[in-house]
Design a protein around this motif. Structure first.
Motif, PDB file in Angstrom:
ATOM      1  N   GLY A  44      35.822 -60.949 -65.371  1.00 29.73           N
ATOM      2  CA  GLY A  44      36.713 -60.838 -66.106  1.00 29.73           C
ATOM      3  C   GLY A  44      36.967 -61.859 -67.133  1.00 29.73           C
ATOM      4  N   ASP A  45      36.436 -62.933 -66.643  1.00 34.34           N
ATOM      5  CA  ASP A  45      36.462 -64.234 -67.753  1.00 34.34           C
ATOM      6  C   ASP A  45      35.149 -64.118 -68.611  1.00 34.34           C
ATOM      7  N   GLU A  46      34.321 -63.102 -68.592  1.00 31.05           N
ATOM      8  CA  GLU A  46      33.183 -63.331 -69.310  1.00 31.05           C
ATOM      9  C   GLU A  46      33.487 -63.139 -70.776  1.00 31.05           C
ATOM     10  N   PRO A  47      34.343 -62.453 -71.321  1.00 31.69           N
ATOM     11  CA  PRO A  47      34.330 -62.411 -72.907  1.00 31.69           C
ATOM     12  C   PRO A  47      34.870 -63.919 -73.344  1.00 31.69           C
ATOM     13  N   ALA A  48      35.777 -64.548 -72.575  1.00 27.70           N
ATOM     14  CA  ALA A  48      36.304 -65.729 -73.097  1.00 27.70           C
ATOM     15  C   ALA A  48      35.240 -67.083 -73.072  1.00 27.70           C
ATOM     16  N   TRP A  49      34.359 -66.806 -71.889  1.00 26.94           N
ATOM     17  CA  TRP A  49      33.381 -67.405 -71.490  1.00 26.94           C
ATOM     18  C   TRP A  49      32.347 -67.617 -72.828  1.00 26.94           C
ATOM     19  N   GLU A  50      31.862 -66.434 -73.121  1.00 30.34           N
ATOM     20  CA  GLU A  50      30.977 -66.324 -74.180  1.00 30.34           C
ATOM     21  C   GLU A  50      31.405 -66.423 -75.404  1.00 30.34           C
ATOM     22  N   ALA A  51      32.823 -66.577 -75.780  1.00 33.61           N
ATOM     23  CA  ALA A  51      33.096 -66.910 -77.075  1.00 33.61           C
ATOM     24  C   ALA A  51      33.221 -68.445 -77.115  1.00 33.61           C
ATOM     25  N   PHE A  52      33.695 -69.102 -75.997  1.00 33.52           N
ATOM     26  CA  PHE A  52      33.665 -70.630 -76.004  1.00 33.52           C
ATOM     27  C   PHE A  52      32.131 -71.069 -76.146  1.00 33.52           C
ATOM     28  N   VAL A  53      31.250 -70.442 -75.462  1.00 39.55           N
ATOM     29  CA  VAL A  53      29.765 -70.943 -75.648  1.00 39.55           C
ATOM     30  C   VAL A  53      29.294 -70.684 -77.137  1.00 39.55           C
ATOM     31  N   SER A  54      29.576 -69.715 -77.761  1.00 37.43           N
ATOM     32  CA  SER A  54      29.207 -69.282 -79.086  1.00 37.43           C
ATOM     33  C   SER A  54      29.763 -70.313 -79.897  1.00 37.43           C
ATOM     34  N   GLY A  55      31.045 -71.077 -79.785  1.00 32.22           N
ATOM     35  CA  GLY A  55      31.388 -72.027 -80.767  1.00 32.22           C
ATOM     36  C   GLY A  55      31.337 -73.254 -80.163  1.00 32.22           C
ATOM     37  N   CYS A  56      30.897 -73.736 -78.853  1.00 29.43           N
ATOM     38  CA  CYS A  56      30.885 -75.019 -78.604  1.00 29.43           C
ATOM     39  C   CYS A  56      29.534 -75.787 -79.248  1.00 29.43           C
ATOM     40  N   PRO A  57      29.495 -76.844 -79.779  1.00 27.85           N
ATOM     41  CA  PRO A  57      28.301 -77.490 -80.269  1.00 27.85           C
ATOM     42  C   PRO A  57      27.315 -77.822 -78.959  1.00 27.85           C
ATOM     43  N   GLN A  58      28.065 -78.275 -77.969  1.00 31.63           N
ATOM     44  CA  GLN A  58      27.259 -78.569 -76.429  1.00 31.63           C
ATOM     45  C   GLN A  58      26.478 -77.496 -76.005  1.00 31.63           C
ATOM     46  N   ALA A  59      26.882 -76.020 -76.144  1.00 32.13           N
ATOM     47  CA  ALA A  59      26.426 -75.130 -75.486  1.00 32.13           C
ATOM     48  C   ALA A  59      25.062 -74.583 -75.958  1.00 32.13           C
ATOM     49  N   THR A  60      24.322 -73.993 -75.020  1.00 34.30           N
ATOM     50  CA  THR A  60      23.207 -73.743 -75.319  1.00 34.30           C
ATOM     51  C   THR A  60      22.867 -72.221 -74.945  1.00 34.30           C
ATOM     52  N   PHE A  61      21.768 -71.583 -75.304  1.00 37.06           N
ATOM     53  CA  PHE A  61      21.476 -70.255 -74.723  1.00 37.06           C
ATOM     54  C   PHE A  61      21.586 -70.058 -73.107  1.00 37.06           C
ATOM     55  N   PHE A  62      21.321 -71.004 -72.451  1.00 34.40           N
ATOM     56  CA  PHE A  62      21.499 -71.313 -70.870  1.00 34.40           C
ATOM     57  C   PHE A  62      22.852 -71.522 -70.401  1.00 34.40           C
ATOM     58  N   HIS A  63      23.523 -71.733 -71.208  1.00 32.26           N
ATOM     59  CA  HIS A  63      24.945 -71.529 -70.815  1.00 32.26           C
ATOM     60  C   HIS A  63      25.641 -70.192 -70.849  1.00 32.26           C
ATOM     61  N   ARG A  64      24.972 -69.229 -71.291  1.00 32.63           N
ATOM     62  CA  ARG A  64      25.474 -67.716 -71.385  1.00 32.63           C
ATOM     63  C   ARG A  64      25.644 -67.045 -70.074  1.00 32.63           C
ATOM     64  N   PHE A  65      26.959 -66.390 -69.993  1.00 29.83           N
ATOM     65  CA  PHE A  65      27.440 -65.913 -68.850  1.00 29.83           C
ATOM     66  C   PHE A  65      26.433 -64.808 -68.147  1.00 29.83           C
ATOM     67  N   GLY A  66      25.673 -64.233 -68.998  1.00 33.21           N
ATOM     68  CA  GLY A  66      24.561 -63.360 -68.240  1.00 33.21           C
ATOM     69  C   GLY A  66      23.451 -63.980 -67.462  1.00 33.21           C
ATOM     70  N   TRP A  67      23.246 -65.393 -67.427  1.00 27.77           N
ATOM     71  CA  TRP A  67      22.539 -65.958 -66.427  1.00 27.77           C
ATOM     72  C   TRP A  67      22.928 -65.819 -65.073  1.00 27.77           C
ATOM     73  N   GLN A  68      24.147 -65.719 -64.674  1.00 26.14           N
ATOM     74  CA  GLN A  68      24.787 -65.462 -63.496  1.00 26.14           C
ATOM     75  C   GLN A  68      24.086 -64.136 -63.001  1.00 26.14           C
ATOM     76  N   ARG A  69      24.060 -63.138 -63.867  1.00 20.88           N
ATOM     77  CA  ARG A  69      23.611 -61.822 -63.432  1.00 20.88           C
ATOM     78  C   ARG A  69      22.086 -61.985 -63.081  1.00 20.88           C
ATOM     79  N   VAL A  70      21.337 -62.543 -64.088  1.00 23.63           N
ATOM     80  CA  VAL A  70      19.934 -62.591 -64.038  1.00 23.63           C
ATOM     81  C   VAL A  70      19.287 -63.478 -62.641  1.00 23.63           C
ATOM     82  N   LEU A  71      20.119 -64.346 -62.489  1.00 25.98           N
ATOM     83  CA  LEU A  71      19.617 -65.128 -61.230  1.00 25.98           C
ATOM     84  C   LEU A  71      20.036 -64.649 -59.824  1.00 25.98           C
ATOM     85  N   GLN A  72      20.922 -63.862 -60.053  1.00 30.00           N
ATOM     86  CA  GLN A  72      21.424 -63.095 -58.763  1.00 30.00           C
ATOM     87  C   GLN A  72      20.369 -62.107 -58.398  1.00 30.00           C
TER      88      GLN A  72
END
Length: 343
Positions: free
Chosen positions: A11-39
């Motif tokens: 349930g935290d994915e929308p807020a997580w993705e919104a933060f990553v989209s706007g945070c200068p330190q974040a990269t593509f590899f901070h996206r929430f979807g990596w959790q599903r990919v790696l699992q």
């Protein structure tokens, strides 16, 4: 109010993705979807840490646990990702996430916690001086982009054009996997399963694309690229053995990707990570890209020193040499079980 750190849920994915989209330190590899990919692709257990203050997200730290009898037990941010570490809106939030990650690493009993930073931190942890990245702005004018490439590399691109090479964006991963699997076998590295590429395409959609390079009807090279915040990152690329006899094959592939990206308005080209002193490092440097150190840092839990799991480590030379001699079908069969621990 103080900053609270917890493990993120679905349930935290929308807020997580919104933060990553706007945070200068974040990269593509901070996206929430990596959790599903790696699992899904590797079965790795993920721990995505979320920092909150007054109900708002102020920092994220995606982590995944990797166990291997051969390569050890680590908690990394993130395996199979060249960038990672803490993305936070303040130093206080970053400190809270770092402390939570250390506690988690100790609780899990890993050998070490690895944070794949783009920028150095003030942690004082040991840092591995091995990897460099190559990034620079590109122009909307492809003539300007071509002129920015040094003469020798520019000549190789033109040779690739004369060889009749053509690029084609494709929808699936089958053609890329055939080329990539042969390429990494030739380098002596186990290949992951094709399922991983399929997971990436399914998860990230238009932000994950495949470009194949043909000579006539034959695929000779290919690259899967990630797109994030107006930047393209060619990530999984390779070529078949015959491509060595095709002048400018790899040069043409990256030029075709750069050309296409510029035409759609992409403003930055990220050539990705390479080890210092290797052929790929020199290749990217000679394209006019300035190497930037990647200060990967380590919190040691059970390990006495920074882990050194990479093909240039003499410890793994016999394994690399043996793998290069395996028939391709055998390498493709055995590779995924080893590759899942190499991220």
């Amino acid at each position: 109010m103080s900053i609270a750190v917890r493990t993120a849920g679905a349930g935290d994915e929308p807020a997580w993705e919104a933060f990553v989209s706007g945070c200068p330190q974040a990269t593509f590899f901070h996206r929430f979807g990596w959790q599903r990919v790696l699992q899904r692709a590797f079965g790795h257990r993920c721990h995505f840490l979320l920092a909150e203050q007054d109900g708002a997200v102020v920092g994220v730290l995606p982590l995944a646990q990797v166990r291997s009898l051969l390569f050890g037990h680590k908690l990394a941010g993130l395996p199979f990702c060249v960038y990672g570490g803490i993305a936070a809106s303040s130093e206080v939030a970053a400190t809270a996430l770092r402390q939570a990650a250390c506690e988690l690493a100790t609780e899990l009993g890993v050998d070490a916690l690895e944070l794949r930073n783009l920028e150095p931190s003030a942690s004082g942890w040991p840092v591995k001086d091995l990897y460099y990245t190559f990034r620079k702005a590109i122009s909307a004018d492809n003539d300007a982009n071509l002129k920015a490439i040094p003469n020798r590399q520019r000549a190789m691109i033109r040779k690739g054009i004369k060889e009749g090479l053509e690029g084609e964006e494709v929808a699936g991963s089958e053609r890329l996997y055939r080329v990539y699997a042969e390429s990494v076998r030739n380098l002596g590295t186990p290949v992951f399963s094709r399922r991983y590429l399929d997971c990436l395409r399914e998860e990230f959609g238009a932000d994950c694309r495949v470009l194949m390079i043909r000579q006539g009807d034959e695929d000779v090279a290919g690259v899967l690229s990630f797109y994030f915040r107006n930047e393209v990152l060619p990530y999984y690329g390779g070529s078949i053995a015959r491509a060595r006899s095709i002048k400018g094959c790899n040069h043409f592939m990256y030029w075709d990707l750069m050309r296409r990206s510029a035409e759609e308005g992409i403003a930055s080209f990220d050539f990705g990570r390479s080890k210092q002193g290797t052929g790929p490092f020199e290749f990217k440097k000679h394209w006019g890209f300035e190497p930037q150190p990647l200060p990967y840092e380590y919190y040691l839990v059970r390990a006495d020193s920074v882990p050194d799991v990479n093909p240039t480590n003499p410890k793994y030379r016999l394994l690399v040499n043996t793998w290069q001699r395996l028939p391709l079908p055998v390498a493709n069969l055995l590779g995924p079980s080893l590759a899942r621990s190499l991220g």
